[in-house]
Design a protein around this motif. Structure first.
Motif, PDB file in Angstrom:
ATOM      1  N   TYR A   1     -10.182   5.521 -28.162  1.00  0.00           N
ATOM      2  CA  TYR A   1     -11.323   4.756 -28.225  1.00  0.00           C
ATOM      3  C   TYR A   1     -12.081   4.564 -26.748  1.00  0.00           C
ATOM      4  O   TYR A   1     -11.449   4.279 -25.706  1.00  0.00           O
ATOM      5  N   VAL A   2     -13.083   5.436 -26.657  1.00  0.00           N
ATOM      6  CA  VAL A   2     -13.573   5.614 -25.287  1.00  0.00           C
ATOM      7  C   VAL A   2     -15.132   5.152 -25.200  1.00  0.00           C
ATOM      8  O   VAL A   2     -15.964   5.030 -25.861  1.00  0.00           O
ATOM      9  N   SER A   3     -15.499   4.470 -24.104  1.00  0.00           N
ATOM     10  CA  SER A   3     -16.716   3.858 -23.687  1.00  0.00           C
ATOM     11  C   SER A   3     -17.805   5.043 -23.621  1.00  0.00           C
ATOM     12  O   SER A   3     -17.444   6.266 -23.188  1.00  0.00           O
ATOM     13  N   LYS A   4     -18.796   4.702 -23.766  1.00  0.00           N
ATOM     14  CA  LYS A   4     -19.935   5.687 -23.758  1.00  0.00           C
ATOM     15  C   LYS A   4     -20.014   6.252 -22.199  1.00  0.00           C
ATOM     16  O   LYS A   4     -20.690   7.367 -21.861  1.00  0.00           O
ATOM     17  N   LYS A   5     -19.766   5.523 -21.129  1.00  0.00           N
ATOM     18  CA  LYS A   5     -19.752   5.785 -19.783  1.00  0.00           C
ATOM     19  C   LYS A   5     -18.989   6.537 -19.235  1.00  0.00           C
ATOM     20  O   LYS A   5     -18.658   6.962 -18.387  1.00  0.00           O
ATOM     21  N   ASN A   6     -17.601   6.889 -20.312  1.00  0.00           N
ATOM     22  CA  ASN A   6     -16.530   7.556 -19.838  1.00  0.00           C
ATOM     23  C   ASN A   6     -16.984   9.093 -19.877  1.00  0.00           C
ATOM     24  O   ASN A   6     -17.482   9.616 -20.697  1.00  0.00           O
ATOM     25  N   SER A   7     -16.178   9.966 -18.916  1.00  0.00           N
ATOM     26  CA  SER A   7     -16.584  11.435 -19.054  1.00  0.00           C
ATOM     27  C   SER A   7     -15.799  11.930 -20.385  1.00  0.00           C
ATOM     28  O   SER A   7     -16.064  13.228 -20.612  1.00  0.00           O
ATOM     29  N   LEU A   8     -14.899  11.275 -21.041  1.00  0.00           N
ATOM     30  CA  LEU A   8     -14.274  11.698 -22.585  1.00  0.00           C
ATOM     31  C   LEU A   8     -15.239  11.776 -23.414  1.00  0.00           C
ATOM     32  O   LEU A   8     -14.908  12.139 -24.473  1.00  0.00           O
ATOM     33  N   TYR A   9     -16.409  10.741 -23.291  1.00  0.00           N
ATOM     34  CA  TYR A   9     -17.091  10.368 -24.486  1.00  0.00           C
ATOM     35  C   TYR A   9     -17.631  11.906 -24.944  1.00  0.00           C
ATOM     36  O   TYR A   9     -17.596  11.763 -26.390  1.00  0.00           O
ATOM     37  N   ASN A  10     -17.908  12.709 -24.411  1.00  0.00           N
ATOM     38  CA  ASN A  10     -18.695  13.912 -25.110  1.00  0.00           C
ATOM     39  C   ASN A  10     -17.535  14.947 -25.728  1.00  0.00           C
ATOM     40  O   ASN A  10     -18.102  15.957 -26.029  1.00  0.00           O
ATOM     41  N   LYS A  11     -16.443  14.763 -25.424  1.00  0.00           N
ATOM     42  CA  LYS A  11     -15.302  15.506 -25.967  1.00  0.00           C
ATOM     43  C   LYS A  11     -14.995  15.230 -27.617  1.00  0.00           C
ATOM     44  O   LYS A  11     -15.149  14.125 -28.067  1.00  0.00           O
ATOM     45  N   LYS A  12     -14.935  16.460 -28.219  1.00  0.00           N
ATOM     46  CA  LYS A  12     -14.463  16.094 -29.622  1.00  0.00           C
ATOM     47  C   LYS A  12     -12.822  16.042 -29.803  1.00  0.00           C
ATOM     48  O   LYS A  12     -12.634  15.181 -30.494  1.00  0.00           O
TER      49      LYS A  12
END
Length: 311
Positions: free
Chosen positions: A168-179
């Motif tokens: 569960y990742v924040s929108k601000k985190n670099s992992l957000y755009n990963k599937k």
């Protein structure tokens, strides 16, 4: 010596307080105290040291209370045989459940049990695994819902289902755009964890190959998964959630949920009992009602790998 007197000394040992013990036994405090004193006089020993606060058993009292628990267990086993023969779903079942399961499993379970078995009393204690196991061994609980394996020969484990673990990742985190996310991509300094004592914390440390003595800075620790979610929402961090926690997510929330690559990490959830438990029929009924709630795919370990726990 009577079974009632044995119930009183066990209750006092459990609560270590005369008033609380008497309330549990549905008698007045003077009655409970008098009966325990009468038993001590009959046996010629002191079972409790009343000079201590809270009251504690004497050295011989510890052994006597342990034997009293065995005697009461066997007496209850006698009564349970009668209940089972009558096909009666009455009495009580004492259940221990870990906090990372309780919010998601208990509400639908309680509803089903209350509607189908109105004469059956559920007594539920939410606590950590270590406490559930301890209370099973002392006959304070009939069963527990915990994460396994426990590697304890005195405890029987009946596996119910497997919960996949999600990022569960924040929108601000670099992992957000990963599937999909790799374990190696998780920054420990951005990882929000449960506090010490929770088996789920141990699983995450093992999954991420972190050590409890690590120098990583964990910003905040809590005993509540819902709090972890909110901390992620308000920061640039991440956390890891079990499958039941994301089942009722809204579409916007699901955008924050990422899968780890196969074999997907999972935790094994079991109904555990002491090897000498007596309420077989009630516990089997409880098991079946839980399985009726949990989605069928979660009851198989397909494409998943159980993450070990350090108890």
């Amino acid at each position: 010596m009577t079974l009632t007197q044995l119930e009183y000394i066990v209750a006092l040992d459990t609560h270590r307080h005369f008033v609380q013990a008497s309330e549990k036994c549905c008698v007045t405090q003077p009655t409970l105290s008098m009966q325990i004193q009468k038993l001590e006089e009959e046996l010629g020993v002191k079972i409790f040291d009343r000079t201590k606060q809270p009251v504690i058993p004497t050295e011989i009292g510890v052994n006597m209370i342990a034997q009293a628990r065995i005697i009461l267990l066997e007496a209850n086993r006698f009564q349970q045989i009668i209940h089972d023969q009558k096909d009666s779903m009455t009495g009580e079942i004492r259940i221990g459940i870990i906090p990372t399961l309780a919010p998601y499993l208990l509400p639908p379970l309680f509803k089903r049990m209350h509607e189908k078995y109105p004469l059956l009393h559920l007594i539920i204690k939410e606590t950590i695994t270590e406490e559930v196991i301890s209370e099973l061994k002392s006959n304070r609980l009939d069963c527990g819902l915990v994460v396994t394996p426990l590697h304890d020969s005195s405890i029987k484990e009946d596996v119910l289902f497997y919960e996949e673990l999600f990022i569960y990742v924040s929108k601000k985190n670099s992992l957000y755009n990963k599937k999909y996310v790799l374990v190696t991509e998780i920054d420990p300094d951005q990882l929000w964890l449960l506090e010490e004592g929770h088996c789920f914390r141990s699983q995450i440390l093992n999954l991420c190959e972190l050590r409890k003595s690590s120098d990583f800075h964990f910003k905040y620790e809590t005993g509540n998964i819902e709090t972890l979610k909110r901390m992620v929402d308000k920061s640039d961090g991440i956390t890891i959630l079990p499958e039941l926690a994301v089942k009722e997510f809204t579409k916007p929330q699901l955008k924050l949920v990422k899968r780890l690559k196969e074999p997907r990490p999972a935790r094994e959830v079991s109904l555990v009992t002491h090897r000498d438990h007596i309420k077989t029929k009630l516990i089997n009924t409880l098991k079946q009602e839980i399985l009726n709630i949990v989605p069928k795919p979660m009851q198989k370990l397909l494409n998943k790998k159980v993450v070990e726990i350090n108890y």
